[in-house]
Design an enzyme around this catalytic site. Structure first.
Site, mmCIF file in Angstrom:
data_model
loop_
_atom_site.group_PDB
_atom_site.id
_atom_site.type_symbol
_atom_site.label_atom_id
_atom_site.label_comp_id
_atom_site.label_asym_id
_atom_site.label_seq_id
_atom_site.Cartn_x
_atom_site.Cartn_y
_atom_site.Cartn_z
ATOM 1 N N ASP A 146 0.807 -1.230 0.000
ATOM 2 C CA ASP A 146 0.000 0.000 0.000
ATOM 3 C C ASP A 146 0.831 1.267 0.000
ATOM 4 O O ASP A 146 0.434 2.288 0.560
ATOM 5 C CB ASP A 146 -0.973 0.006 1.210
ATOM 6 N N LYS A 176 1.741 2.293 -5.040
ATOM 7 C CA LYS A 176 2.377 1.827 -6.277
ATOM 8 C C LYS A 176 1.487 2.116 -7.485
ATOM 9 O O LYS A 176 1.964 2.524 -8.537
ATOM 10 C CB LYS A 176 2.636 0.306 -6.196
ATOM 11 N N GLY A 222 -4.606 -4.248 -3.749
ATOM 12 C CA GLY A 222 -5.603 -3.218 -4.031
ATOM 13 C C GLY A 222 -4.850 -1.964 -4.404
ATOM 14 O O GLY A 222 -4.215 -1.354 -3.549
ATOM 15 N N HIS A 223 -4.838 -1.642 -5.693
ATOM 16 C CA HIS A 223 -4.075 -0.490 -6.171
ATOM 17 C C HIS A 223 -5.047 0.612 -6.597
ATOM 18 O O HIS A 223 -5.998 0.345 -7.319
ATOM 19 C CB HIS A 223 -3.177 -0.895 -7.351
ATOM 20 N N GLN A 272 1.943 -5.925 -3.389
ATOM 21 C CA GLN A 272 2.408 -6.033 -1.995
ATOM 22 C C GLN A 272 3.679 -5.185 -1.816
ATOM 23 O O GLN A 272 3.923 -4.294 -2.597
ATOM 24 C CB GLN A 272 2.660 -7.486 -1.584
HETATM 25 P P1 GDP Z 1 -0.898 0.445 -3.549
HETATM 26 O O1 GDP Z 1 -1.485 -0.835 -3.088
HETATM 27 O O2 GDP Z 1 0.571 0.521 -3.301
HETATM 28 O O3 GDP Z 1 -1.214 0.798 -4.975
HETATM 29 O O4 GDP Z 1 -1.547 1.583 -2.634
HETATM 30 P P2 GDP Z 1 -3.102 1.691 -2.198
HETATM 31 O O5 GDP Z 1 -3.894 2.141 -3.366
HETATM 32 O O6 GDP Z 1 -3.555 0.476 -1.480
HETATM 33 O O7 GDP Z 1 -3.017 2.835 -1.083
HETATM 34 C C1 GDP Z 1 -2.552 4.108 -1.369
HETATM 35 C C2 GDP Z 1 -3.667 5.127 -1.039
HETATM 36 O O8 GDP Z 1 -3.122 6.410 -0.948
HETATM 37 C C3 GDP Z 1 -4.736 5.221 -2.112
HETATM 38 O O9 GDP Z 1 -5.967 5.510 -1.517
HETATM 39 C C4 GDP Z 1 -4.256 6.395 -2.968
HETATM 40 O O10 GDP Z 1 -5.316 7.034 -3.676
HETATM 41 C C5 GDP Z 1 -3.701 7.300 -1.906
HETATM 42 N N1 GDP Z 1 -2.588 8.158 -2.326
HETATM 43 C C6 GDP Z 1 -1.640 7.939 -3.258
HETATM 44 N N2 GDP Z 1 -0.708 8.906 -3.241
HETATM 45 C C7 GDP Z 1 -1.089 9.764 -2.277
HETATM 46 C C8 GDP Z 1 -0.522 10.959 -1.752
HETATM 47 O O11 GDP Z 1 0.546 11.418 -2.143
HETATM 48 N N3 GDP Z 1 -1.197 11.574 -0.738
HETATM 49 C C9 GDP Z 1 -2.363 11.085 -0.243
HETATM 50 N N4 GDP Z 1 -2.942 11.765 0.738
HETATM 51 N N5 GDP Z 1 -2.923 9.953 -0.706
HETATM 52 C C10 GDP Z 1 -2.283 9.300 -1.700
HETATM 53 P P1 IMO Z 2 -0.917 -4.094 -2.279
HETATM 54 O O1 IMO Z 2 -0.480 -4.610 -3.624
HETATM 55 C C1 IMO Z 2 -0.834 -4.598 2.046
HETATM 56 C C2 IMO Z 2 -0.801 -8.691 3.557
HETATM 57 C C3 IMO Z 2 -2.024 -9.173 4.296
HETATM 58 C C4 IMO Z 2 -1.391 -10.166 5.259
HETATM 59 C C5 IMO Z 2 -0.278 -10.791 4.415
HETATM 60 C C6 IMO Z 2 -0.659 -12.124 3.788
HETATM 61 O O2 IMO Z 2 -2.218 -3.399 -2.296
HETATM 62 O O3 IMO Z 2 0.183 -3.302 -1.659
HETATM 63 P P2 IMO Z 2 -2.221 -12.803 1.745
HETATM 64 O O4 IMO Z 2 -3.684 -12.594 1.540
HETATM 65 O O5 IMO Z 2 -1.361 -12.183 0.690
HETATM 66 O O6 IMO Z 2 -1.846 -14.213 2.003
HETATM 67 O O7 IMO Z 2 -1.916 -12.024 3.134
HETATM 68 O O8 IMO Z 2 0.011 -9.845 3.406
HETATM 69 N N1 IMO Z 2 -1.065 -8.153 2.200
HETATM 70 C C7 IMO Z 2 -1.017 -6.871 1.897
HETATM 71 N N2 IMO Z 2 -0.834 -5.789 2.680
HETATM 72 N N3 IMO Z 2 -0.973 -4.450 0.720
HETATM 73 C C8 IMO Z 2 -1.146 -5.523 -0.082
HETATM 74 O O9 IMO Z 2 -1.165 -5.432 -1.428
HETATM 75 C C9 IMO Z 2 -1.208 -6.802 0.504
HETATM 76 N N4 IMO Z 2 -1.385 -8.043 0.029
HETATM 77 C C10 IMO Z 2 -1.275 -8.873 1.080
HETATM 78 O O10 IMO Z 2 -2.677 -8.121 4.965
HETATM 79 O O11 IMO Z 2 -0.783 -9.474 6.310
HETATM 80 MG MG MG Z 3 -2.961 -1.556 -1.783
#
Ligand code: GDP
Ligand code: IMO
Ligand code: MG
Length: 432
Positions: free
Chosen positions: A13, A16, A40-41, A232
């Site tokens: 998270d 990316k 979840g991106h 991840q």
């Molecule tokens: P990923 O899994 O690495 O793609 O990241 P996620 O989407 O799970 O979580 C990142 C969250 O931060 C999302 O809700 C994005 O919309 C939000 N986000 C991304 N860049 C920024 C930033 O620079 N500032 C803030 N406040 N939110 C951001």
């Molecule tokens: P993105 O791509 C954050 C964590 C789960 C758990 C561990 C194992 O959005 O960054 P799994 O279901 O993969 O066997 O769970 O890994 N986990 C993540 N945490 N971002 C993710 O993906 C994750 N995918 C798995 O919360 O701790």
């Molecule tokens: Mg994510």
């Protein structure tokens, strides 16, 4: 002309998805190569927010081919749901989504095994998986005998194969339950129902499935620009992360070639994605975790709730010991610092620069999770800044203390910073 990787350097998270969407404009192909619907991106542009799980975050540029490579584990229902949601939003996917016939398929038994084994009772703390069947599917892949690949869905022996696998799974699923109470919740699987359901999924996915690795190797020969989207984060890597509190794939830089099939020599640029602080979802040690109002303030300002499971994310200060390790492991050529805007308004900001383990100062990341659980962070404290920065577009316009924070991170990690993100939107990105 080469490959660029986007790798999360923390526990996932790191935002990316945002950087992949941003960099897609400079590439012809975008590839997801490991993980599955546990990811979840989020991509935000033109005032709209898109959440992607299996489909590459490059999908919003119709001229770019979005590939799901062999290393990904695919839940057909999940990907079809995503396809439907994208179509409803008017996103063009028909010509540019390409799914590897070598990718492994997630079935209902994988989710059931995930439920039973996540909290197996072997360790005191549950892994806290996303429940998407990821670990069990990878286990079957490595075990081979009961694995099913995307290409198998189209073979005439598919129904027979499912009947045999279901018979085996029905025999041992109850035995995986940690006690009788849990065992009573295990429902037998119905092979015919699964065959019918998955045959329908297969038909709907047919136009997208093919030999992705040949396509990618042709792209190498043609010197195309390829962007690789890690899922991840590096500290969740099955070999190099905080085992066993990890995911079941190589989510650090080491997983890129195995998952995509692209030769290592083709990869020229590795962008390490870091949050300006740290978050983690699920179980496992987290040295800089904050259980106080500062942690809650980060969670509130950063909307730190899981994209997939909606769980509140654990929040803490930036851990430079962990990221120095993961950025070296992944061969990061540069860094992208995300969510810097979340840190506005703190009087002071801490960076963990070393750990104390049993009274000794260490600056390496322990290989043993129980050691990591015992370390105490040693902090360097920097002055904060009060200004909101989400409207800033030039590095020079950032408050002086924000720049000092970034420069200190870069210095400790020994890597240059190429991008700074000050909000979720595409335009809220500072390029250095
Ligand atoms: P990923 O899994 O690495 O793609 O990241 P996620 O989407 O799970 O979580 C990142 C969250 O931060 C999302 O809700 C994005 O919309 C939000 N986000 C991304 N860049 C920024 C930033 O620079 N500032 C803030 N406040 N939110 C951001
Ligand atoms: P993105 O791509 C954050 C964590 C789960 C758990 C561990 C194992 O959005 O960054 P799994 O279901 O993969 O066997 O769970 O890994 N986990 C993540 N945490 N971002 C993710 O993906 C994750 N995918 C798995 O919360 O701790
Ligand atoms: Mg994510």
């Amino acid at each position: 002309m080469a490959a660029t990787c986007v790798i999360g350097l923390q526990w996932g998270d790191e935002a990316k998805g945002k950087i992949v969407d941003f960099l897609t404009a400079q590439n012809e192909i975008v590839v997801r190569y490991q993980g599955g619907a546990n990811a979840g991106h989020t991509v935000v542009f033109d005032g709209k927010k898109y959440k992607l799980s299996l489909i590459p975050s490059g999908i919003f540029r119709p001229e770019v081919r979005s590939c799901i490579a062999s290393g990904v584990v695919i839940d057909p229902a999940a990907i079809l749901g995503e396809i439907d949601r994208l179509r409803e939003s008017g996103v063009e996917i028909e010509k540019n989504l390409f799914i590897s016939d070598r990718a492994h398929v997630i079935f209902p038994w994988h989710k059931e095994e995930d439920r039973l084994m996540n909290d197996s009772g072997v360790r005191s703390e549950a892994i806290g998986t996303t429940g998407r069947g990821i670990g069990p599917c990878y286990r079957d892949k490595v075990g081979r005998s009961t694995a099913v690949r995307m290409g198998d869905l189209y073979r005439p022996d598919f129904p027979e194969k499912i009947r045999k696998i279901v018979a085996l799974k029905n025999a041992y699923l109850p035995g995986m339950a940690k006690n009788d109470e849990v065992r009573a919740t295990v429902e037998p699987l119905d092979a015919e129902k699964i065959i019918a359901e998955y045959s329908e999924y297969a038909e709907r996915l047919r136009p997208f499935v093919g030999d992705v690795v040949s396509f990618l190797l042709d792209a190498v020969d043609a010197n195309k620009n390829v962007l690789l989207e890690g899922a991840q984060g590096s500290l969740l890597d099955v070999d190099y992360g905080t085992f066993p509190y990890v995911t079941s794939s190589n989510s650090s830089g080491v997983g890129v070639t195995a998952g995509s099939g692209l030769p290592a020599t083709f990869i020229k640029r590795v962008v390490g994605i870091i949050k300006a602080y740290t978050t983690r979802v699920g179980g496992g040690p987290f040295p800089t975790e904050l259980h106080d109002e500062i942690g809650q303030r980060i969670r509130d300002r950063g909307h730190e709730y899981g994209t997939v499971t909606k769980r509140p994310r654990r929040c803490g200060w930036f851990d430079a010991v962990a990221v120095r390790y993961s950025s070296r492991l992944g061969g990061a050529t540069e860094l992208s610092v995300m969510l810097l805007d979340v840190l506005s308004g703190f009087d002071e900001i801490n960076i963990c620069v070393a750990y104390e383990l049993d009274g000794k100062r260490i600056d390496c990341f322990p290989s043993d999770v129980d050691d990591l659980a015992r370390v105490k962070p040693i902090y360097e404290t920097l002055p904060g800044w009060s200004e909101e920065i989400d409207q800033v577009r030039k590095y020079e316009d950032l408050p002086e203390n924000a720049r000092k924070y970034l420069e200190r991170l870069s210095e400790i990690l020994g890597k240059p910073i190429s991008f700074v993100s000050v909000g979720p939107g595409r335009e809220q990105t500072i390029v250095r």
